[in-house]
Scaffold this motif. Structure first.
Motif, PDB file in Angstrom:
ATOM      1  N   GLY A   1      29.738 -38.691 -28.064  1.00  0.00           N
ATOM      2  CA  GLY A   1      30.520 -39.912 -27.909  1.00  0.00           C
ATOM      3  C   GLY A   1      29.725 -41.191 -27.919  1.00  0.00           C
ATOM      4  N   GLY A   2      28.409 -41.076 -28.146  1.00  0.00           N
ATOM      5  CA  GLY A   2      27.573 -42.265 -28.180  1.00  0.00           C
ATOM      6  C   GLY A   2      27.376 -42.867 -26.798  1.00  0.00           C
ATOM      7  N   TYR A   3      27.060 -44.150 -26.774  1.00  0.00           N
ATOM      8  CA  TYR A   3      26.829 -44.848 -25.509  1.00  0.00           C
ATOM      9  C   TYR A   3      28.162 -45.264 -24.886  1.00  0.00           C
ATOM     10  N   ASP A   4      28.264 -45.125 -23.582  1.00  0.00           N
ATOM     11  CA  ASP A   4      29.474 -45.512 -22.861  1.00  0.00           C
ATOM     12  C   ASP A   4      29.450 -47.016 -22.612  1.00  0.00           C
ATOM     13  N   PRO A   5      30.428 -47.785 -23.153  1.00  0.00           N
ATOM     14  CA  PRO A   5      30.441 -49.244 -22.965  1.00  0.00           C
ATOM     15  C   PRO A   5      30.515 -49.659 -21.492  1.00  0.00           C
ATOM     16  N   LYS A   6      31.047 -48.783 -20.646  1.00  0.00           N
ATOM     17  CA  LYS A   6      31.133 -49.116 -19.212  1.00  0.00           C
ATOM     18  C   LYS A   6      29.751 -49.169 -18.579  1.00  0.00           C
ATOM     19  N   MET A   7      28.814 -48.428 -19.155  1.00  0.00           N
ATOM     20  CA  MET A   7      27.454 -48.373 -18.614  1.00  0.00           C
ATOM     21  C   MET A   7      26.598 -49.468 -19.251  1.00  0.00           C
ATOM     22  N   HIS A   8      26.982 -50.718 -18.992  1.00  0.00           N
ATOM     23  CA  HIS A   8      26.255 -51.815 -19.636  1.00  0.00           C
ATOM     24  C   HIS A   8      24.834 -51.952 -19.105  1.00  0.00           C
ATOM     25  N   ILE A   9      24.536 -51.278 -17.995  1.00  0.00           N
ATOM     26  CA  ILE A   9      23.175 -51.109 -17.505  1.00  0.00           C
ATOM     27  C   ILE A   9      22.987 -49.616 -17.251  1.00  0.00           C
ATOM     28  N   ALA A  10      21.822 -49.069 -17.549  1.00  0.00           N
ATOM     29  CA  ALA A  10      21.537 -47.627 -17.397  1.00  0.00           C
ATOM     30  C   ALA A  10      22.355 -46.790 -18.369  1.00  0.00           C
ATOM     31  N   GLU A  11      22.607 -47.350 -19.535  1.00  0.00           N
ATOM     32  CA  GLU A  11      23.366 -46.636 -20.568  1.00  0.00           C
ATOM     33  C   GLU A  11      22.645 -45.384 -21.057  1.00  0.00           C
ATOM     34  N   ASP A  12      21.321 -45.397 -20.999  1.00  0.00           N
ATOM     35  CA  ASP A  12      20.556 -44.248 -21.470  1.00  0.00           C
ATOM     36  C   ASP A  12      20.643 -43.074 -20.499  1.00  0.00           C
ATOM     37  N   PHE A  13      20.587 -43.339 -19.195  1.00  0.00           N
ATOM     38  CA  PHE A  13      20.674 -42.277 -18.190  1.00  0.00           C
ATOM     39  C   PHE A  13      21.971 -41.485 -18.371  1.00  0.00           C
ATOM     40  N   ASP A  14      23.053 -42.195 -18.534  1.00  0.00           N
ATOM     41  CA  ASP A  14      24.363 -41.554 -18.733  1.00  0.00           C
ATOM     42  C   ASP A  14      24.373 -40.714 -20.006  1.00  0.00           C
ATOM     43  N   LEU A  15      23.805 -41.240 -21.092  1.00  0.00           N
ATOM     44  CA  LEU A  15      23.772 -40.504 -22.356  1.00  0.00           C
ATOM     45  C   LEU A  15      22.934 -39.246 -22.242  1.00  0.00           C
ATOM     46  N   TRP A  16      21.777 -39.324 -21.577  1.00  0.00           N
ATOM     47  CA  TRP A  16      20.916 -38.143 -21.468  1.00  0.00           C
ATOM     48  C   TRP A  16      21.644 -36.996 -20.757  1.00  0.00           C
ATOM     49  N   LEU A  17      22.389 -37.315 -19.696  1.00  0.00           N
ATOM     50  CA  LEU A  17      23.111 -36.274 -18.978  1.00  0.00           C
ATOM     51  C   LEU A  17      24.156 -35.612 -19.871  1.00  0.00           C
ATOM     52  N   ARG A  18      24.859 -36.411 -20.669  1.00  0.00           N
ATOM     53  CA  ARG A  18      25.905 -35.844 -21.533  1.00  0.00           C
ATOM     54  C   ARG A  18      25.317 -35.075 -22.716  1.00  0.00           C
ATOM     55  N   ILE A  19      24.342 -35.658 -23.384  1.00  0.00           N
ATOM     56  CA  ILE A  19      23.807 -35.020 -24.591  1.00  0.00           C
ATOM     57  C   ILE A  19      22.983 -33.775 -24.254  1.00  0.00           C
ATOM     58  N   SER A  20      22.505 -33.691 -23.006  1.00  0.00           N
ATOM     59  CA  SER A  20      21.729 -32.515 -22.590  1.00  0.00           C
ATOM     60  C   SER A  20      22.569 -31.248 -22.578  1.00  0.00           C
ATOM     61  N   LYS A  21      23.877 -31.392 -22.636  1.00  0.00           N
ATOM     62  CA  LYS A  21      24.778 -30.240 -22.625  1.00  0.00           C
ATOM     63  C   LYS A  21      24.929 -29.601 -24.000  1.00  0.00           C
ATOM     64  N   ILE A  22      24.461 -30.288 -25.045  1.00  0.00           N
ATOM     65  CA  ILE A  22      24.589 -29.727 -26.401  1.00  0.00           C
ATOM     66  C   ILE A  22      23.255 -29.620 -27.129  1.00  0.00           C
ATOM     67  N   GLY A  23      22.211 -30.220 -26.602  1.00  0.00           N
ATOM     68  CA  GLY A  23      20.904 -30.151 -27.265  1.00  0.00           C
ATOM     69  C   GLY A  23      19.782 -30.379 -26.273  1.00  0.00           C
ATOM     70  N   LYS A  24      18.589 -30.000 -26.678  1.00  0.00           N
ATOM     71  CA  LYS A  24      17.425 -30.143 -25.798  1.00  0.00           C
ATOM     72  C   LYS A  24      16.888 -31.572 -25.812  1.00  0.00           C
ATOM     73  N   ILE A  25      16.411 -31.993 -24.656  1.00  0.00           N
ATOM     74  CA  ILE A  25      15.696 -33.257 -24.517  1.00  0.00           C
ATOM     75  C   ILE A  25      14.241 -32.915 -24.223  1.00  0.00           C
ATOM     76  N   ILE A  26      13.336 -33.434 -25.029  1.00  0.00           N
ATOM     77  CA  ILE A  26      11.919 -33.123 -24.840  1.00  0.00           C
ATOM     78  C   ILE A  26      11.092 -34.410 -24.877  1.00  0.00           C
ATOM     79  N   ASN A  27       9.920 -34.340 -24.303  1.00  0.00           N
ATOM     80  CA  ASN A  27       8.961 -35.444 -24.365  1.00  0.00           C
ATOM     81  C   ASN A  27       7.661 -34.953 -24.991  1.00  0.00           C
ATOM     82  N   ILE A  28       7.064 -35.775 -25.823  1.00  0.00           N
ATOM     83  CA  ILE A  28       5.737 -35.503 -26.377  1.00  0.00           C
ATOM     84  C   ILE A  28       4.699 -35.996 -25.376  1.00  0.00           C
TER      85      ILE A  28
END
Length: 306
Positions: free
Chosen positions: A165-192
């Motif tokens: 669903g992309g970025y949530d417009p309601k999360m005009h601050i900390a929009e990335d934190f919200d996205l990471w929680l949602r997208i983590s349910k369908i794909g892996k999040i990794i750091n180099i």
């Protein structure tokens, strides 16, 4: 030929550092990308700086001011690649950033972040991040309300981003934190485990000026994560209902965090000896850290069972 990466660079009154940010993208060893520079209604000289570039990889857009999430959505919609790279107008990408990130692409990977060197307003390095590397540990850190992935460092799978669903417009601050929680349910999040970005910290950072709002939005996202466990953007009603509770619960925690961040920034602008002097003169910083630890634990317990 279709580019392999679309770089989204939102710009709002960023003239002071903008040229350095653009130059760092154009100097990448990995060349198969497009750079979408989106001027979000700047009132300074940002557009003049942008107009000074002539590179076939650059696509320039001007729009009325709508904020970061609106600008990101604008760029993603117009991107031509399967992978979206984020970039902020005050940061600096190291030359091998895209090359190394691209090597980590896999079918089950949604987000590829990196470590970063921390620089001050003058570009002087004063520290480095050391975030978790694998998906499980990153999610655990998110659930602990801890920074675990740097938004302007990421490479994102566009299909998974759209599915979440992309970025949530309601999360005009900390929009990335919200996205990471949602997208983590369908794909892996990794750091180099390499610093591939110079992350600039200064007084105008949104994370510094609106830390209280960012904290509340992270807590609301966590409540949704635990209660609904969905990758769909949270309903408006849920957001407003939970935000009222969290606003009451988080007052003391946010006060301690704001004081801690202020102290950290002051330490970061000192040399090694200066840091020792600062800690000696401000022992309350250590006490404040203990208060944060205890108040966060109580707060997260409440959030988990909201």
């Amino acid at each position: 030929m279709q580019p392999l990466i679309s770089v989204i660079l939102p710009v709002y009154n960023a003239s002071k550092f903008l040229a350095e940010a653009i130059d760092s993208i154009l100097a990448q060893d990995f060349q198969n990308f497009e750079l979408l520079i989106i001027n979000d209604g700047s009132t300074d000289d940002s557009q003049l700086i942008i107009n000074g570039y002539s590179d076939k990889r650059i696509r320039v857009f001007e729009k009325s001011n709508g904020g970061l999430i609106d600008t990101l959505a604008f760029g993603i919609e117009r991107s031509d690649s399967l992978w979206i790279a984020r970039m902020d107008a005050d940061d600096v990408a190291l030359p091998k950033r895209f090359e190394i990130q691209f090597q980590s692409i896999a079918d089950d990977v949604a987000v590829i972040g990196t470590q970063a060197s921390l620089i001050n307003e003058d570009g002087v390095e004063y520290g480095r991040t050391k975030f978790a590397l694998n998906h499980k540990d990153i999610v655990v850190q998110l659930e602990n309300l801890s920074s675990s992935i740097i938004h302007p460092s990421v490479l994102i799978n566009k299909k998974m981003l759209e599915k979440a669903g992309g970025y949530d417009p309601k999360m005009h601050i900390a929009e990335d934190f919200d996205l990471w929680l949602r997208i983590s349910k369908i794909g892996k999040i990794i750091n180099i485990d390499q610093p591939l970005l110079k992350l600039r910290k200064h007084g105008s950072n949104i994370s510094a000026t609106k830390l209280d709002i960012a904290t509340d939005n992270c807590l609301i996202s966590l409540a949704y994560h635990y209660k609904i466990n969905s990758l769909v953007i949270m309903p408006e009603e849920f957001y407003h209902t939970v935000s009222k509770k969290i606003a009451m619960w988080s007052k003391s925690y946010k006060k301690n965090v704001i004081e801690w961040e202020r102290g950290k920034n002051e330490i970061g602008n000192n040399g090694s000896f200066g840091k020792i002097i600062y800690l000696t003169m401000h022992p309350n910083l250590i006490v404040n850290y203990a208060r944060i630890f205890l108040s966060k634990k109580k707060l997260l317990d409440k959030i988990k069972y909201t």
